[in-house]
Design a protein around this motif. Structure first.
Motif, PDB file in Angstrom:
ATOM      1  N   GLY A   2      45.362 104.512  31.539  1.00 32.20           N
ATOM      2  CA  GLY A   2      45.981 103.378  32.212  1.00 32.20           C
ATOM      3  C   GLY A   2      45.829 102.056  31.480  1.00 32.20           C
ATOM      4  N   LEU A   3      44.923 101.993  30.518  1.00 27.91           N
ATOM      5  CA  LEU A   3      44.671 100.727  29.830  1.00 27.91           C
ATOM      6  C   LEU A   3      45.879 100.276  29.018  1.00 27.91           C
ATOM      7  N   GLU A   4      46.553 101.211  28.390  1.00 30.72           N
ATOM      8  CA  GLU A   4      47.721 100.842  27.584  1.00 30.72           C
ATOM      9  C   GLU A   4      48.790 100.171  28.447  1.00 30.72           C
ATOM     10  N   ALA A   5      48.994 100.687  29.667  1.00 31.64           N
ATOM     11  CA  ALA A   5      49.991 100.111  30.571  1.00 31.64           C
ATOM     12  C   ALA A   5      49.585  98.707  31.004  1.00 31.64           C
ATOM     13  N   LEU A   6      48.272  98.495  31.214  1.00 32.30           N
ATOM     14  CA  LEU A   6      47.804  97.179  31.627  1.00 32.30           C
ATOM     15  C   LEU A   6      47.944  96.172  30.484  1.00 32.30           C
ATOM     16  N   VAL A   7      47.668  96.602  29.265  1.00 37.28           N
ATOM     17  CA  VAL A   7      47.820  95.724  28.102  1.00 37.28           C
ATOM     18  C   VAL A   7      49.289  95.343  27.914  1.00 37.28           C
ATOM     19  N   ASP A   8      50.164  96.308  28.111  1.00 35.66           N
ATOM     20  CA  ASP A   8      51.599  96.019  28.017  1.00 35.66           C
ATOM     21  C   ASP A   8      52.015  94.993  29.071  1.00 35.66           C
ATOM     22  N   LEU A   9      51.519  95.150  30.304  1.00 34.69           N
ATOM     23  CA  LEU A   9      51.807  94.192  31.378  1.00 34.69           C
ATOM     24  C   LEU A   9      51.271  92.807  31.016  1.00 34.69           C
ATOM     25  N   MET A  10      50.068  92.760  30.508  1.00 32.69           N
ATOM     26  CA  MET A  10      49.434  91.502  30.109  1.00 32.69           C
ATOM     27  C   MET A  10      50.310  90.747  29.106  1.00 32.69           C
ATOM     28  N   LYS A  11      50.803  91.446  28.093  1.00 33.70           N
ATOM     29  CA  LYS A  11      51.595  90.808  27.049  1.00 33.70           C
ATOM     30  C   LYS A  11      52.960  90.371  27.567  1.00 33.70           C
ATOM     31  N   ARG A  12      53.516  91.121  28.520  1.00 29.47           N
ATOM     32  CA  ARG A  12      54.787  90.697  29.119  1.00 29.47           C
ATOM     33  C   ARG A  12      54.600  89.455  29.975  1.00 29.47           C
ATOM     34  N   CYS A  13      53.452  89.346  30.627  1.00 31.71           N
ATOM     35  CA  CYS A  13      53.186  88.193  31.478  1.00 31.71           C
ATOM     36  C   CYS A  13      53.056  86.909  30.667  1.00 31.71           C
ATOM     37  N   TRP A  14      52.522  86.997  29.452  1.00 34.89           N
ATOM     38  CA  TRP A  14      52.371  85.766  28.667  1.00 34.89           C
ATOM     39  C   TRP A  14      53.529  85.564  27.680  1.00 34.89           C
ATOM     40  N   ASP A  15      54.664  86.182  27.956  1.00 38.01           N
ATOM     41  CA  ASP A  15      55.853  86.000  27.131  1.00 38.01           C
ATOM     42  C   ASP A  15      56.225  84.517  27.072  1.00 38.01           C
ATOM     43  N   GLU A  16      56.724  84.092  25.928  1.00 41.41           N
ATOM     44  CA  GLU A  16      57.097  82.692  25.748  1.00 41.41           C
ATOM     45  C   GLU A  16      58.200  82.272  26.709  1.00 41.41           C
ATOM     46  N   SER A  17      59.098  83.204  27.028  1.00 41.22           N
ATOM     47  CA  SER A  17      60.218  82.900  27.920  1.00 41.22           C
ATOM     48  C   SER A  17      59.826  83.128  29.375  1.00 41.22           C
ATOM     49  N   PRO A  18      59.863  82.103  30.218  1.00 41.41           N
ATOM     50  CA  PRO A  18      59.492  82.274  31.629  1.00 41.41           C
ATOM     51  C   PRO A  18      60.312  83.345  32.343  1.00 41.41           C
ATOM     52  N   SER A  19      61.584  83.478  31.978  1.00 40.20           N
ATOM     53  CA  SER A  19      62.455  84.440  32.658  1.00 40.20           C
ATOM     54  C   SER A  19      62.105  85.887  32.346  1.00 40.20           C
ATOM     55  N   LYS A  20      61.374  86.118  31.248  1.00 39.43           N
ATOM     56  CA  LYS A  20      61.012  87.483  30.864  1.00 39.43           C
ATOM     57  C   LYS A  20      59.686  87.944  31.464  1.00 39.43           C
ATOM     58  N   ARG A  21      58.965  87.041  32.085  1.00 38.20           N
ATOM     59  CA  ARG A  21      57.687  87.406  32.689  1.00 38.20           C
ATOM     60  C   ARG A  21      57.926  88.174  33.983  1.00 38.20           C
ATOM     61  N   PRO A  22      57.250  89.300  34.189  1.00 38.83           N
ATOM     62  CA  PRO A  22      57.475  90.101  35.402  1.00 38.83           C
ATOM     63  C   PRO A  22      57.027  89.374  36.659  1.00 38.83           C
ATOM     64  N   THR A  23      57.706  89.645  37.769  1.00 41.29           N
ATOM     65  CA  THR A  23      57.271  89.103  39.051  1.00 41.29           C
ATOM     66  C   THR A  23      55.964  89.767  39.452  1.00 41.29           C
TER      67      THR A  23
END
Length: 451
Positions: free
Chosen positions: A265-286
């Motif tokens: 499960g760690l890989e999925a959490l790391v992927d979520l983490m990196k999507r959350c800090w995306d430079e574009s606000p619109s690309k960050r997951p809800t």
């Protein structure tokens, strides 16, 4: 025990005793006090005088009214994962103040915050607890955003922990008091509080208007901190963060990336983490998308959470009974070690690491290393049987049998060894350190050890 029926209940000095300071922030100070009628300890956050002065000078409403308005946000966001408000305080702090004080009365979280827990354990938390905290914060933030509320200051010190280490969000209302009332000294406040490390790139612009994407970015940085057990950018000040974050810099993930395939499960959490800090606000997951991910991850580790929580609480109790301050839990560093660690952990700091291989550790130093890095060693050491054989007669026969048991996990075997260390003292810990150097030289080096 009678708890307040109305969240707007006014609490005065006559109901409180045993005041104790437990912390401070940009907006004010936090105290623990005993409520005599309710029979419980409560937390009271009292505004700084400059906050009250700002309110009196620039707003027609009183600081008390302003505080009530902010406290109402807490009532709107009442949920299992948000700190509960009991009432509003007005008084003179049992005669210790000469002017009227205003504050919010809340439930007292006896185990502090994620930040304080990281410091007490001197490193990362056990994986089941990491995944539960990630999930509970996502649930709390989902509820806040569903009420059209923005936290605006999501960081480890604002994720509080109850007696069972469950997470509750705090300071999402009062952080706005701090920002508005102390705007003239905002940069100074943020340097002290560390909040700037959790700000998204767009928030460093003077024209920025707060939006929910702010919290989503902060959650990504918070996940990194929970995974690593420390603050990001340890040697970067406000000016450097303000410069580098908009340019795309983020916390270093090299150490996490080496581990993510080994933990379910760690890989999925790391992927979520990196999507959350995306430079574009619109690309960050809800946060709804976030908790759908964290829920699946935590379900893989939920069976182990009770044992992990018991282990952590036992360790905290042991440390509190044997040590006079939490500061002694932090391993002493030489200037050489400090520079080396910063160079590895912080992509803002590019100092050359200083070799310490020529230094000699005493048995006492080795024992301190083993004590101070207990959690990290339990989580990362493999080949426990080989190390145990090298310790020979230093290991109690029952402990030896436990390490031989193929049904037990590596972490369970390491915990058994630490029980042996308690009875064996410095000599056993020093021998363990020497064996550890042979089997895990890179891990020892990463944790600040040397020959």
């Amino acid at each position: 025990m009678a708890l307040p029926s109305q969240k707007t209940e006014l609490v005065s000095d006559t109901s409180l005793d045993n005041w104790e300071s437990v912390g401070s922030g940009g907006f004010g100070c936090v105290y623990k006090a005993r409520h005599k009628d309710w029979g419980i300890n409560v937390a009271i956050k009292i505004l700084h005088k400059d906050v009250c002065s700002y309110d009196n000078n620039l707003h027609r409403s009183s600081p008390f009214t302003k505080l009530c308005d902010e406290a109402n946000h807490m009532d709107e966001a009442a949920s299992e994962f948000v700190l509960r408000r009991y009432g509003t305080y007005q008084g003179y702090r049992s005669g210790k103040e000469t002017s009227m004080q205003h504050g919010i009365v809340m439930e007292f979280m006896r185990n502090g915050s994620v930040e304080s827990l990281q410091k007490e354990l001197s490193g990362p938390l056990p994986w089941p607890l990491v995944f539960r905290l990630a999930h509970q914060v996502a649930l709390g933030m989902t509820f806040l955003h569903s009420k059209n509320l923005i936290h605006g200051d999501l960081k480890p010190s604002n994720v509080l922990l109850n007696m069972d280490l469950n997470a509750k969000l705090a300071d999402f209302g009062l952080s706005r008091v701090s920002t508005s009332a102390l705007n003239s000294s905002r940069e100074t406040t943020e340097k002290i509080g560390g909040s700037y490390k959790y700000k998204p790139p767009e928030a460093f612009k003077a024209s920025y208007e707060p939006a929910r994407a702010f919290d989503r970015y902060s959650y990504g940085i918070l996940l990194w901190s929970i995974l690593m057990g420390k603050e990001p950018y340890p040697c970067a000040d406000y000016a450097l963060v303000k410069l580098r974050i908009p340019e795309g810099d983020r916390p270093c993930c090299e150490e996490i990336d080496k581990t993510k395939l080994e933990v379910d499960g760690l890989e999925a959490l790391v992927d979520l983490m990196k999507r959350c800090w995306d430079e574009s606000p619109s690309k960050r997951p809800t946060f709804k998308e976030c908790f759908e991910v964290t829920e699946k991850i935590f379900s893989k580790h939920e069976k182990g959470i009770h044992k992990v929580v018991d282990d952590v609480l036992t360790r905290l109790e042991s440390q509190n009974s044997n040590q006079s301050s939490l500061a002694s839990n932090v391993p002493p560093q030489t200037p050489e070690q400090s520079e080396s660690n910063d160079a590895v952990d912080n992509d803002f700091c590019k100092q050359d690491s200083v070799s310490v291989s020529t230094k000699i550790m005493s048995d006492e130093d080795k024992a301190k290393f083993v004590d101070n890095n207990r959690v990290k060693l339990i989580q990362n050491v493999t080949g426990v049987m080989a190390i145990t054989k090298e310790l020979g007669n230093m290991v109690h026969p029952e402990a030896y049998s436990c390490v031989e048991d193929k049904q037990k996990t590596t972490q369970e075997k390491m915990r058994v060894l630490y029980m042996t260390f308690r009875s064996g003292g410095v000599a056993v810990k020093a021998a363990f350190y020497d064996a550890l150097k042979q089997h895990h030289p890179e891990l020892v080096k990463r944790l600040g050890g040397y020959a």
